[in-house]
Write an enzyme that holds these catalytic residues in place. Structure first.
Site, PDB file in Angstrom:
ATOM      1  CG  ASP A  54      -1.979   1.067   1.176  1.00 13.83           C
ATOM      2  OD1 ASP A  54      -3.122   0.777   0.794  1.00 13.83           O
ATOM      3  OD2 ASP A  54      -1.656   2.230   1.514  1.00 13.83           O
ATOM      4  CG  LEU A 111      -3.429   3.089  -2.619  1.00 17.66           C
ATOM      5  CD1 LEU A 111      -2.110   3.167  -3.360  1.00 17.66           C
ATOM      6  CD2 LEU A 111      -4.531   3.770  -3.428  1.00 17.66           C
ATOM      7  CG  ASP A 112      -3.427  -3.024   0.863  1.00 18.15           C
ATOM      8  OD1 ASP A 112      -3.048  -3.444  -0.237  1.00 18.15           O
ATOM      9  OD2 ASP A 112      -2.694  -2.944   1.851  1.00 18.15           O
ATOM     10  CG  MET A 113      -8.935  -1.645   3.347  1.00 21.94           C
ATOM     11  SD  MET A 113      -9.552  -1.020   4.917  1.00 21.94           S
ATOM     12  CE  MET A 113      -8.596   0.479   5.080  1.00 21.94           C
TER      13      MET A 113
END
Length: 401
Positions: free
Chosen positions: A145, A173-175
């Site tokens: 991320d 960015l991950d989520m």
């Protein structure tokens, strides 16, 4: 195959083979799980999902893992072994969706890539999450991320000008990539409903970061100037940001001239609305420092609570900058029932935040906490046609755990 008893949510009856780890992929399958899909989470022997090792821990259970792996079943299979790969392919023939976030090319070595699995199950929807996407010079590079926040420019605009740039305090960015994956999967399910065919879908942290930067990219086209960190202020509006009160930090957001009038009247300085420096938003942007000097002096005269009462009555958007401990006692947080307490195999119960969506006719639900490693291995494999004799053999050979 005997399906799992799953009778809640709009995705009840949808079966997902989850080959993900860390944050991005499990975020996607967590959403699908809360919407009612059956999630079979495949984990490696020994350590399982890398997120299990992320601190802090509660009685040995990772807070990270607990947050995004509820409503799932943990099945331990060693995909490095040929028999483990065959087990995965057997499962993939019976599910609707596969989600994976392996490095590009890794699953192809095991015969678990989209082309291989969809050859046996043409209705399969295969979703891949990656760092940089499927094309381009960096498609094979690893990335997390923070790395992608840096690469896409997000870190360059986060933080304050007086300090070094900062990453976002949450894994946006991950989520975010998890959310886009779910949107793609739901779109593919709709396409399959009409045509009967599955497809390959996917996204990446890079694409998500570029999309989140959308108006900054457009602004650069207009100005040819790089945006800079603004702290809590805003490049397009003034006043906008945090101010120290007598005891705490207060954040206000003034996005138009009408709100500015409400603000200055509430502060007892209605004359500021007629000051040529502050009459229009563009004027206030040009004279932001002079306006801030006036506001800084004014806000120091009362406590944050007093200003919140005054500004709320005036209809001015504002908030205390709350710590997590304060969020837990926020009346709105309590009224919206944002946390759900669910059973957990070792903790007894665990409280996790619910999905931020509401469905009137087919409400989503969190029924169970995150599984302990391998909690459902035997149960799931029996349900998907693996015999008792096979279970014994696979355990003896370390294929399952």
């Amino acid at each position: 195959m005997i399906p799992q008893e799953q009778n809640f949510g709009p995705l009840a009856g949808i079966r997902v083979l989850d080959l993900t780890s860390n944050i991005s992929g499990p975020s996607a399958t967590c959403i699908l799980a809360d919407l009612g899909a059956e999630i079979i989470k495949i984990e490696r022997p020994g350590a399982g999902d890398d997120a299990r090792g992320m601190g802090p821990h509660m009685q040995g259970e990772s807070a990270y893992f607990l947050a995004i792996n509820r409503n799932k079943q943990s099945v331990v299979i060693d995909i490095r072994q040929a028999e483990g790969q065959r087990l995965i392919r057997r499962l993939a023939q019976q599910v609707d969706i596969v989600v994976e976030n392996f490095r590009r090319g890794v699953l192809a070595k095991y015969g678990l890539d989209a082309q291989s699995l969809r050859a046996d199950n043409p209705r399969l929807i295969y979703c891949s999450l990656s760092a940089y996407g499927e094309e381009g010079p960096d498609a094979n590079k690893p990335g997390y991320d923070a790395i992608l926040q840096a690469r896409t420019g997000m870190i360059s605009i986060t933080g304050s000008r007086s300090e070094e740039p900062a990453r976002s305090g949450v894994s946006v960015l991950d989520m975010g990539s998890g959310m886009w994956s779910v949107i793609a999967i739901l779109s593919a399910l709709h396409h399959r409903e009409r045509t009967g065919e599955g497809q390959v879908v996917g996204t990446s942290l890079f694409e998500t970061g570029i999309y989140w930067m959308n108006y900054h990219l457009l602004a650069y086209q207009a100005t040819k100037r790089d945006p800079v960190p603004q702290g809590t202020s805003h490049t397009a509006f003034a006043p906008y940001g945090s101010y120290q009160t007598a005891d705490d930090l207060l954040l206000i957001g003034i996005s138009n001239d009408s709100l500015f009038g409400k603000l200055v009247n509430a502060l007892g300085h209605g004359e500021w609305a007629e000051d040529p420096r502050f009459r229009r938003n563009n004027d206030r942007l040009l004279h932001r420092n002079e306006l801030n000097d006036l506001l800084i002096e004014c806000f120091l005269q009362k406590t944050c609570g007093e200003w919140l009462d005054i500004l709320d009555r005036a209809g001015v958007p504002c908030s205390r900058i709350q710590k997590v401990s304060q969020v837990y006692h926020d009346p709105q947080f309590e009224a919206m029932k944002m946390m759900c307490t669910v059973p957990h195999a070792t903790l007894g119960t665990v409280s996790v935040p619910r999905l931020p969506i509401r469905l009137e006719k087919s409400p989503n639900e969190i029924k169970t906490g995150a599984p302990v490693l391998g909690q459902h291995t035997d149960e799931v494999l029996r349900r998907y046609g693996v015999t008792e004799e096979e279970l014994v053999t696979h355990k003896a050979n370390g294929v399952i755990g």
